[in-house]
Design an enzyme around this catalytic site. Structure first.
Site, PDB file in Angstrom:
ATOM      1  N   ASP A   1      51.199  36.699  44.546  1.00 33.81           N
ATOM      2  CA  ASP A   1      52.196  37.034  43.278  1.00 33.81           C
ATOM      3  C   ASP A   1      52.520  38.536  43.211  1.00 33.81           C
ATOM      4  OD1 ASP A   1      52.845  34.358  42.598  1.00 33.81           O
ATOM      5  OD2 ASP A   1      50.647  34.187  41.374  1.00 33.81           O
TER       6      ASP A   1
ATOM      7  N   GLY B   1      42.299  39.479  41.118  1.00 33.87           N
ATOM      8  CA  GLY B   1      40.877  39.542  41.428  1.00 33.87           C
ATOM      9  C   GLY B   1      40.401  40.495  42.311  1.00 33.87           C
TER      10      GLY B   1
ATOM     11  N   ARG C   1      45.541  41.284  35.572  1.00 31.33           N
ATOM     12  CA  ARG C   1      46.298  40.292  36.040  1.00 31.33           C
ATOM     13  C   ARG C   1      47.623  40.470  35.314  1.00 31.33           C
ATOM     14  NH1 ARG C   1      44.250  36.705  39.672  1.00 31.33           N
ATOM     15  NH2 ARG C   1      42.139  36.502  39.593  1.00 31.33           N
TER      16      ARG C   1
ATOM     17  N   LYS D   1      45.652  41.455  49.588  1.00 35.41           N
ATOM     18  CA  LYS D   1      44.377  41.457  49.294  1.00 35.41           C
ATOM     19  C   LYS D   1      44.092  40.044  48.555  1.00 35.41           C
ATOM     20  CE  LYS D   1      43.717  40.722  45.374  1.00 35.41           C
ATOM     21  NZ  LYS D   1      43.898  40.502  43.863  1.00 35.41           N
ATOM     22  N   THR D   2      43.001  39.531  48.843  1.00 32.79           N
ATOM     23  CA  THR D   2      42.470  38.309  48.148  1.00 32.79           C
ATOM     24  C   THR D   2      41.263  37.723  48.881  1.00 32.79           C
ATOM     25  OG1 THR D   2      42.500  36.051  47.162  1.00 32.79           O
ATOM     26  CG2 THR D   2      44.196  36.581  49.031  1.00 32.79           C
TER      27      THR D   2
ATOM     28  N   ASP E   1      40.478  34.886  48.676  1.00 36.30           N
ATOM     29  CA  ASP E   1      40.868  33.381  48.783  1.00 36.30           C
ATOM     30  C   ASP E   1      41.400  33.267  50.439  1.00 36.30           C
ATOM     31  OD1 ASP E   1      40.109  33.285  46.464  1.00 36.30           O
ATOM     32  OD2 ASP E   1      42.153  32.391  45.493  1.00 36.30           O
TER      33      ASP E   1
HETATM   34  P1  FBP Z   1      43.180  36.846  43.340  1.00 38.64           P
HETATM   35  O1  FBP Z   1      44.181  35.905  44.151  1.00 38.64           O
HETATM   36  O2  FBP Z   1      43.924  37.471  42.266  1.00 38.64           O
HETATM   37  O3  FBP Z   1      42.746  37.484  44.691  1.00 38.64           O
HETATM   38  O4  FBP Z   1      42.034  36.113  42.850  1.00 38.64           O
HETATM   39  C1  FBP Z   1      41.395  34.938  43.447  1.00 38.64           C
HETATM   40  C2  FBP Z   1      40.028  34.594  42.701  1.00 38.64           C
HETATM   41  O5  FBP Z   1      39.055  35.356  43.095  1.00 38.64           O
HETATM   42  C3  FBP Z   1      39.916  32.967  42.811  1.00 38.64           C
HETATM   43  O6  FBP Z   1      39.068  32.870  43.949  1.00 38.64           O
HETATM   44  C4  FBP Z   1      39.284  32.694  41.686  1.00 38.64           C
HETATM   45  O7  FBP Z   1      39.863  31.243  41.366  1.00 38.64           O
HETATM   46  C5  FBP Z   1      39.828  33.712  40.497  1.00 38.64           C
HETATM   47  O8  FBP Z   1      40.130  34.773  41.227  1.00 38.64           O
HETATM   48  C6  FBP Z   1      39.051  33.776  39.494  1.00 38.64           C
HETATM   49  O9  FBP Z   1      39.688  34.490  38.177  1.00 38.64           O
HETATM   50  P2  FBP Z   1      39.135  35.634  37.488  1.00 38.64           P
HETATM   51  O10 FBP Z   1      38.568  36.893  38.175  1.00 38.64           O
HETATM   52  O11 FBP Z   1      40.156  35.830  36.325  1.00 38.64           O
HETATM   53  O12 FBP Z   1      37.958  34.943  36.831  1.00 38.64           O
END
Ligand code: FBP
Length: 539
Positions: A174, A79, A143, A200-201, A203
């Protein structure tokens, strides 16, 4: 292509991110003690014979030495998170500081770019266009999981073709786990290709004793808090709505908690507490309804509630239902047939849900086979259930007010925001530092910038072996080495701060309005790290 830029974009392009003092000139490597993984040491050591046990390293002032030109490939994984472009510009500048003839290649669309050999050279001209901007659009993200040796071998082919000596993988837990598997494989095969990770994230769940915060969390939380503050002001002006605001964060509640600390809502749900107390959906609904009734008794028919995105998976009966659905849908694409496989208890829970929500639980899974929590409208589920509960309370004379609920979901709005000064500096430093790790010949390390509540020039730069953060976890029925995810700690300072204050915030209208991120102006307005970081580092 529309190249029109906003006034802020133009002014912001000129911002020079701050670098820690230790990275400004040549560096010397200071090695610490040998390290161990956080758990399952024997298993991890067996799986990573070449990259296990390496020391944490710190960069100190060193003597300049002539290094040959280095070619590096960079990948954005998962993400979006604000600051990714600054990791790349920091990496670019760091590589050029080692040798002006070094080259940076970007693999396109995430890890699949490495496997499918889709890439572009990132020249100074291209990199300059993206400095201090949000988004991952410079090369795109994806992803695709890097986990098969056939994929790793495709990676070797393209690295050899482009003369790439090192890969930098910018990703979450991951992706960094996979980066380490790749580092180990490339060492075993004697390819000479180094692999470095960057945390990175948005979250905020990739952190531990070494990694103080993942990049993007700061900016995303500030964007959400600005909008929450605006909604609070509206709620307090109109005095007629209860706003149910769901906030991104796949499993951990760090974002909801941080936004709660920044804005002081009437209720801030923390999934980790729900799980620890084994609270049912009914318990959560009752708690909310009681707060609504208590405020109504004082004439306040309005309020703001923050809901973490992952909540649904932490409610015990929902967790069981979702796990059963994940398994059933992995083998049966016909939803109706899959539903017949539910246990009696889960079938009853499923039947009790509003139809739209039940349907959302059966939507397509992500590449890891998990339900996509961002697609489940938990905020609407709670509004419906609270409304029903309040109607019953009204009949019993326990609720005397009015209730009108409005749902919101903030997630994508914050993931590509222009990075705050903190993220702009932190990301640039992470990238610059990754170049220094490559120059020092390291592999299997994550770029490490610590002491982040101090001014940027005092930040400590170095590297942490990825194996140090790993434990074994069951994934798809198999035990796998993975970086341990950081959930909200119920004995940690940020959650304690919420607990100390939440009764007051529930009753009173104690809202704080943080306003928009400021990029120019006094340091106390522009450079504040998150409350989470400040509280955790104050220990
Ligand atoms: P990452 O863990 O890859 O940084 O992504 C987190 C996130 O933003 C979450 O907060 C959310 O649930 C998810 O990605 C949404 O995924 P997508 O971008 O595939 O809709």
């Amino acid at each position: 292509m529309n190249m029109t830029k906003s006034a802020l974009q133009i002014a912001r392009a000129a911002y020079q991110p701050k670098l820690p003092k230790a990275l400004r000139g040549a560096v010397a490597v200071k090695e610490g003690e040998a390290t161990q993984s956080v758990a399952d040491q024997e298993a991890i050591k067996n799986l990573f014979p070449n990259t296990y046990g390496m020391p944490v390293i710190t960069f100190e002032d060193g003597v300049a030495t002539e290094l040959p030109a280095i070619n590096v490939g960079v990948i954005l994984s998962g993400g979006q998170a604000p600051g990714g472009h600054n990791v790349i510009s920091g990496l670019f500048d760091g590589l050029k500081s080692l040798n002006a003839d070094s080259k940076l290649y970007g693999f396109l669309g995430g890890p699949s770019g490495l496997i499918d050999h889709k890439y572009m050279e990132l020249t100074a001209e291209i990199v300059d266009e993206y400095r201090n901007t949000g988004g991952f659009d410079i090369i795109g993200s994806g992803r695709t999981k890097l986990e098969e040796t056939a994929q790793f071998d495709k990676g070797i082919e393209i690295c050899n073709q482009l003369g790439i000596n090192a890969l930098v993988i910018i990703g979450g837990d991951d992706s960094n786990t996979n980066a380490c598997v790749l580092a180990e494989y490339y060492l075993q095969k004697n390819t000479g290709i180094q692999v470095i990770g960057c945390p990175k994230t948005i979250d905020g769940d990739l952190k531990n004793n070494m990694i103080e915060t993942s990049f993007g969390f700061d900016t995303a939380c500030k964007v959400y808090s600005e909008v929450i503050g605006n909604i609070m002001r509206d709620a307090n002006s109109a005095k007629k709505y209860w706003h149910f605001i769901k906030l991104m964060g796949r499993s951990a509640s760090h974002i909801a908690l941080e936004c709660g600390l920044q804005t002081q809502p009437n209720i801030c749900i923390v999934s980790e507490e729900v799980e620890a107390k084994q609270m049912t959906l009914g318990d959560i609904v009752n708690n909310i309804a009681e707060t609504v009734a208590a405020r109504a008794a004082e004439g306040n028919n309005f309020g703001v509630i923050l809901i973490p995105e992952g909540l649904i998976e932490f409610i015990p009966e929902m967790k069981v239902l979702i796990a059963e659905l994940n398994d059933l849908l992995a083998h049966e694409s016909d939803v109706q047939k899959a539903l017949q496989g539910l246990t009696a208890t889960s079938a009853a829970v499923y039947a009790s849900l509003p139809e739209a929500i039940a349907k959302q639980l059966t939507l397509d899974r992500d590449p890891h086979g998990n339900v996509q929590v961002s697609l489940i409208e938990t905020e609407k589920l709670l509004i419906e259930m609270v409304k029903t509960r309040l109607a019953a309370m009204k009949a019993e004379g326990k609720f005397v007010g009015k209730f009108a609920g409005l749902g919101h979901f903030f997630g994508y709005e914050g993931r590509c925001a222009a990075p705050s000064n903190f993220d702009a500096d932190y990301c640039y430093s992470l990238g610059f530092n990754a170049a220094k790790l490559i120059g020092a010949g390291k592999t299997g390390y994550m770029s490490l910038i610590r002491n982040t509540t101090a001014p940027a020039e005092e930040w400590i730069a170095g590297g942490v072996p990825v194996t140090m953060m790993m434990n074994m976890e069951r994934r798809h029925g198999e035990m796998k080495p993975v970086i341990r995810k950081a959930l909200v700690e119920l004995d940690g300072a940020p959650f304690k701060k919420l607990v100390e204050n939440r009764a007051t915030w529930a009753k009173e209208t104690a809202y704080v309005y943080p306003g928009p991120i400021q990029y120019f102006g006094p340091s106390e307005v522009c450079d504040q790290p998150t409350k989470t970081l400040q509280l955790e580092q104050a220990k």
